[in-house]
Each structure stands twice: as C-alpha cells, then as structure tokens.
Design an enzyme around this catalytic site. Structure first.
Site, PDB file in Angstrom:
ATOM      1  N   ASP A   8       0.892  -1.149   0.000  1.00  7.79           N
ATOM      2  CA  ASP A   8       0.000   0.000   0.000  1.00  7.79           C
ATOM      3  C   ASP A   8       0.931   1.199   0.000  1.00  7.79           C
ATOM      4  O   ASP A   8       1.667   1.424   0.945  1.00  7.79           O
ATOM      5  CB  ASP A   8      -0.878  -0.014   1.247  1.00  7.79           C
ATOM      6  CG  ASP A   8      -1.700   1.248   1.388  1.00  7.79           C
ATOM      7  OD1 ASP A   8      -2.025   1.866   0.359  1.00  7.79           O
ATOM      8  OD2 ASP A   8      -2.005   1.628   2.523  1.00  7.79           O
ATOM      9  N   LEU A   9       0.936   1.962  -1.072  1.00  8.46           N
ATOM     10  CA  LEU A   9       1.910   3.029  -1.257  1.00  8.46           C
ATOM     11  C   LEU A   9       1.775   4.145  -0.234  1.00  8.46           C
ATOM     12  O   LEU A   9       2.697   4.433   0.525  1.00  8.46           O
ATOM     13  CB  LEU A   9       1.771   3.600  -2.680  1.00  8.46           C
ATOM     14  CG  LEU A   9       2.698   4.741  -3.047  1.00  8.46           C
ATOM     15  CD1 LEU A   9       4.140   4.277  -3.089  1.00  8.46           C
ATOM     16  CD2 LEU A   9       2.294   5.322  -4.387  1.00  8.46           C
ATOM     17  N   ASP A  10       0.641   4.806  -0.187  1.00  5.50           N
ATOM     18  CA  ASP A  10       0.513   6.008   0.625  1.00  5.50           C
ATOM     19  C   ASP A  10       0.325   5.660   2.091  1.00  5.50           C
ATOM     20  O   ASP A  10      -0.581   4.924   2.460  1.00  5.50           O
ATOM     21  CB  ASP A  10      -0.643   6.876   0.122  1.00  5.50           C
ATOM     22  CG  ASP A  10      -0.521   8.314   0.576  1.00  5.50           C
ATOM     23  OD1 ASP A  10       0.557   8.708   1.046  1.00  5.50           O
ATOM     24  OD2 ASP A  10      -1.507   9.049   0.462  1.00  5.50           O
TER      25      ASP A  10
END
Length: 94
Positions: A16-18
C-alpha cells in the site's frame, strides 16, 4: 537474494503506497486546493482515506462528477512536489 526471514518464497509483494512507502498528504491537499480554485469554490474539507469521488459527489452535480474527478486526478498526478519517502521504504524496496 537475501534469505527470507519467514522461511517462505514469494513471487511478488504488494505494498500500500501512501502511508506505507510515502506520505502524499501535502500533494493531495495542494491538488484539492487547485481544484477548488479552478472551480471558484472553497477548498472542501477532506479526510484522508475518503475516496475523491465520494467527496466530489457532495460538491458537484451528478453529471459533473466524472469530469470533476478526471480533473482532480490530473492535478494529483502532476502536483507531486512534497512527497515524503517514509523511513525504511528505500531499504524495503532495495
């Protein structure tokens, strides 16, 4: 390749990037501010994690939802200054 501490082999890892690898809060807020300025409306109060379409649905007519969302998405992909790489992200990806 380094030994897997879990003792398992993986073909891929999904991140999950952010909030996990980067913090885009400043860039997201700038995008919403730019969107609101372009529309001549006050910047909406947004909560991190609330989908953009959901916020926009309360701000524009139904027939304007998709064009407004595309406009916001364009801003979010061009106003990227201020992204912060979170501690450990570079090492995790190396």
């Amino acid at each position: 390749m380094p030994a897997d501490p879990l003792g398992d082999d993986f073909a891929a890892v999904l991140f999950d990037l952010d909030g996990t690898l980067i913090d885009s809060t400043a860039a997201v807020l700038r995008s919403w501010e730019a969107w609101a300025r372009g529309r001549g409306v006050p910047t909406p109060a947004i909560s991190h994690g609330v989908p953009g379409r959901q916020v926009l649905a309360d701000l524009v007519a139904p027939e304007e939802l998709e064009p407004a969302f595309r406009e916001l998405e364009q801003l979010e992909t061009t106003l990227l200054g201020g992204l912060t790489v979170l501690p450990g992200a570079r090492e995790a990806l190396a």
